[in-house]
Design a protein around this motif. Structure first.
Motif, PDB file in Angstrom:
ATOM      1  N   CYS A 124       0.708  -1.713  -0.084  1.00 30.88           N
ATOM      2  CA  CYS A 124      -0.098  -0.024   0.058  1.00 30.88           C
ATOM      3  C   CYS A 124       0.790   1.653   0.147  1.00 30.88           C
ATOM      4  CB  CYS A 124      -0.621   0.018   1.388  1.00 30.88           C
ATOM      5  SG  CYS A 124      -2.351  -1.815   1.352  1.00 30.88           S
ATOM      6  N   ARG A 125       1.976   1.543   0.753  1.00 31.10           N
ATOM      7  CA  ARG A 125       3.612   2.503   0.623  1.00 31.10           C
ATOM      8  C   ARG A 125       3.404   2.497  -0.680  1.00 31.10           C
ATOM      9  NH1 ARG A 125       8.061   4.082   1.807  1.00 31.10           N
ATOM     10  NH2 ARG A 125       8.072   5.944   3.540  1.00 31.10           N
ATOM     11  N   ALA A 126       3.551   1.517  -1.288  1.00 31.52           N
ATOM     12  CA  ALA A 126       4.043   1.550  -2.450  1.00 31.52           C
ATOM     13  C   ALA A 126       3.159   2.237  -3.095  1.00 31.52           C
ATOM     14  CB  ALA A 126       4.719   0.706  -3.453  1.00 31.52           C
TER      15      ALA A 126
ATOM     16  N   VAL B 199      -2.325   5.250   6.845  1.00 33.21           N
ATOM     17  CA  VAL B 199      -3.118   6.603   6.111  1.00 33.21           C
ATOM     18  C   VAL B 199      -2.240   5.167   4.772  1.00 33.21           C
ATOM     19  CG1 VAL B 199      -2.292   8.199   4.362  1.00 33.21           C
ATOM     20  CG2 VAL B 199      -2.556   7.844   7.236  1.00 33.21           C
ATOM     21  N   HIS B 200      -1.642   4.832   4.060  1.00 33.76           N
ATOM     22  CA  HIS B 200      -1.413   4.201   3.289  1.00 33.76           C
ATOM     23  C   HIS B 200      -1.917   2.945   2.479  1.00 33.76           C
ATOM     24  CE1 HIS B 200       2.351   6.083   3.406  1.00 33.76           C
ATOM     25  NE2 HIS B 200       2.849   5.238   4.402  1.00 33.76           N
ATOM     26  N   ALA B 201      -2.219   2.344   3.815  1.00 33.76           N
ATOM     27  CA  ALA B 201      -3.888   1.281   3.434  1.00 33.76           C
ATOM     28  C   ALA B 201      -4.817   2.201   2.893  1.00 33.76           C
ATOM     29  CB  ALA B 201      -3.565   0.116   5.201  1.00 33.76           C
ATOM     30  N   LEU B 202      -5.542   3.164   3.214  1.00 30.03           N
ATOM     31  CA  LEU B 202      -6.417   3.479   3.194  1.00 30.03           C
ATOM     32  C   LEU B 202      -6.035   4.041   1.815  1.00 30.03           C
ATOM     33  CD1 LEU B 202      -7.375   5.271   6.324  1.00 30.03           C
ATOM     34  CD2 LEU B 202      -8.828   3.605   4.886  1.00 30.03           C
ATOM     35  N   TYR B 203      -5.100   5.135   1.735  1.00 31.33           N
ATOM     36  CA  TYR B 203      -4.831   5.143  -0.004  1.00 31.33           C
ATOM     37  C   TYR B 203      -4.814   3.861  -0.984  1.00 31.33           C
ATOM     38  CZ  TYR B 203      -3.178   6.900  -3.917  1.00 31.33           C
ATOM     39  OH  TYR B 203      -2.561   7.912  -5.313  1.00 31.33           O
ATOM     40  N   GLY B 204      -4.240   2.790  -0.455  1.00 29.00           N
ATOM     41  CA  GLY B 204      -3.858   1.835  -1.432  1.00 29.00           C
ATOM     42  C   GLY B 204      -5.030   1.037  -1.446  1.00 29.00           C
ATOM     43  N   PHE B 205      -5.879   0.895  -0.331  1.00 21.55           N
ATOM     44  CA  PHE B 205      -7.291  -0.121  -1.194  1.00 21.55           C
ATOM     45  C   PHE B 205      -7.364   1.509  -2.104  1.00 21.55           C
ATOM     46  CE2 PHE B 205     -12.174  -0.649  -0.627  1.00 21.55           C
ATOM     47  CZ  PHE B 205     -11.979  -1.776  -1.103  1.00 21.55           C
ATOM     48  N   ALA B 206      -8.534   2.013  -1.787  1.00 20.76           N
ATOM     49  CA  ALA B 206      -9.037   3.374  -2.850  1.00 20.76           C
ATOM     50  C   ALA B 206      -8.022   3.614  -4.245  1.00 20.76           C
ATOM     51  CB  ALA B 206      -9.367   4.972  -2.413  1.00 20.76           C
TER      52      ALA B 206
END
Length: 347
Positions: free
Chosen positions: A23-25, A49-56
């Motif tokens: 997700c961070r990548a 935050v990386h997890a939320l962004y990665g899923f979106a």
């Protein structure tokens, strides 16, 4: 830096650590502004935050960046699979897809309402079948799931100095403001995908329709009517920023520099569009590196001040009266949305 973030967050399971790294990548590769702002958060909160962004990002890529030639039916099936995995992952706390593994863990750790993820997926599915929005009220209903819920997902991670529900309308409105900025920047690219996010009635008020936009995109020739419509959309967007900005002070002090930086950088997209002469149908406007560096440096100073303040034990802010909140911010938390008829109403 990744291991330091994961260690600080107490994420020890190797599979889960790999999921968060994935997700961070995604965040680093696709969300430059978002990623830069995230670096200003306390280190232990960044993986969430990386997890939320990665899923979106993963869902958005299914809608917009699936293999060339994949039609709506293929994309719809891919979204349905992702939603099934998401629901199962949220229910049992895992999953086979890395972005779902990280999302489920983050939702559990921070107590994020699962309805926000379902609303987001509903908005993603609508992008497969909806190509235009007659009014701002229609667009606002879509943005509840595509943008407002992103702010609502983030809020438990950021923390607040008031009851969370008092900060929610502002968080939702800021998510909407960010997306409106992207809509303005991406008018040309969205048109290539067959979508127009600028409300049809706003365009029509300036004598603009899809055909005129397509003509300008194809020929590279500007049109004053289009410029006038873009200016009105920019004014509307700035009004949403004004409605949302007071909510930054409702966040925990250590989280404010991150969100303030994100707001300045996303708001800077509007400045970049104006600087480039409203040529969004022909080129992509970007916030210049020098400006990004200045804003980031200011954010670092604010981070240092917030951490110093945290050590000296600042008091809690008093609750803010939500009955005084601008209507656009309150509307952002509603699944149905409330029309914003003119820029003046969001000023």
């Amino acid at each position: 830096m990744t291991d330091r973030e994961l260690d600080a967050a107490g994420i020890t399971d190797p599979v889960l650590r790999a999921a968060y790294r994935h997700c961070r990548a995604l965040n680093a590769r696709h969300g430059r502004t978002y990623f830069l702002a995230t670096r200003l958060l306390p280190v232990e909160r960044r993986p969430a935050v990386h997890a939320l962004y990665g899923f979106a990002r993963w869902a958005d890529d299914i809608v917009d960046s699936l293999a060339a030639g994949a039609g709506p039916a293929v994309r719809a099936r891919a979204l349905a699979r992702l939603q099934t995995e998401m629901e199962e992952g949220l229910r049992r706390g895992g999953g086979d897809e890395p972005v779902v593994q990280a999302l489920a863990d983050t939702a559990r750790r921070y107590g994020i309402d699962h309805a926000h993820f379902r609303d987001f997926m509903t908005a993603m599915r609508s992008d497969l079948v909806v190509s235009a929005y007659p009014t701002y009220a229609d667009l606002n209903a879509y943005m509840h799931g595509s943008a407002a819920v992103i702010g609502l997902q983030m809020l438990p991670v950021l923390g607040t100095v008031v009851a969370r529900e008092e900060a929610e309308p502002y968080a939702a409105a800021l998510g909407v403001a960010f997306q409106l900025s992207n809509f303005l920047r991406d008018v040309g690219e969205d048109l290539d995908r067959g979508r127009v996010y600028l409300p049809a009635d706003l365009l029509a008020g300036h004598g603009v329709d899809r055909e005129l936009l397509a003509w300008s995109r194809a020929t590279g020739r500007p049109d004053q009517r289009i410029t006038s419509a873009l200016r009105e959309f920019e004014a509307l967007t700035r009004g949403v920023y004004r409605a949302a900005t007071p909510g930054i002070e409702l966040l925990e002090p250590v989280a404010r520099p991150c969100i303030r930086t994100a707001a300045v950088l996303y708001g800077g997209i509007l400045d970049a569009v104006a600087r480039d002469g409203w040529t969004v149908l022909h080129r992509r406007s970007v916030v210049r590196r020098r400006r990004r560096a200045v804003v980031a440096a200011d954010g670092l100073v604010r981070v240092a001040a917030a951490r110093l303040g945290a050590r000296t034990g600042p008091g809690r802010r008093p609750p803010v009266r939500t009955d005084a909140l601008p209507a656009v911010a309150l509307a952002a938390t509603s699944a149905s949305g409330t029309a914003v008829r003119s820029p003046e109403e969001v000023a």
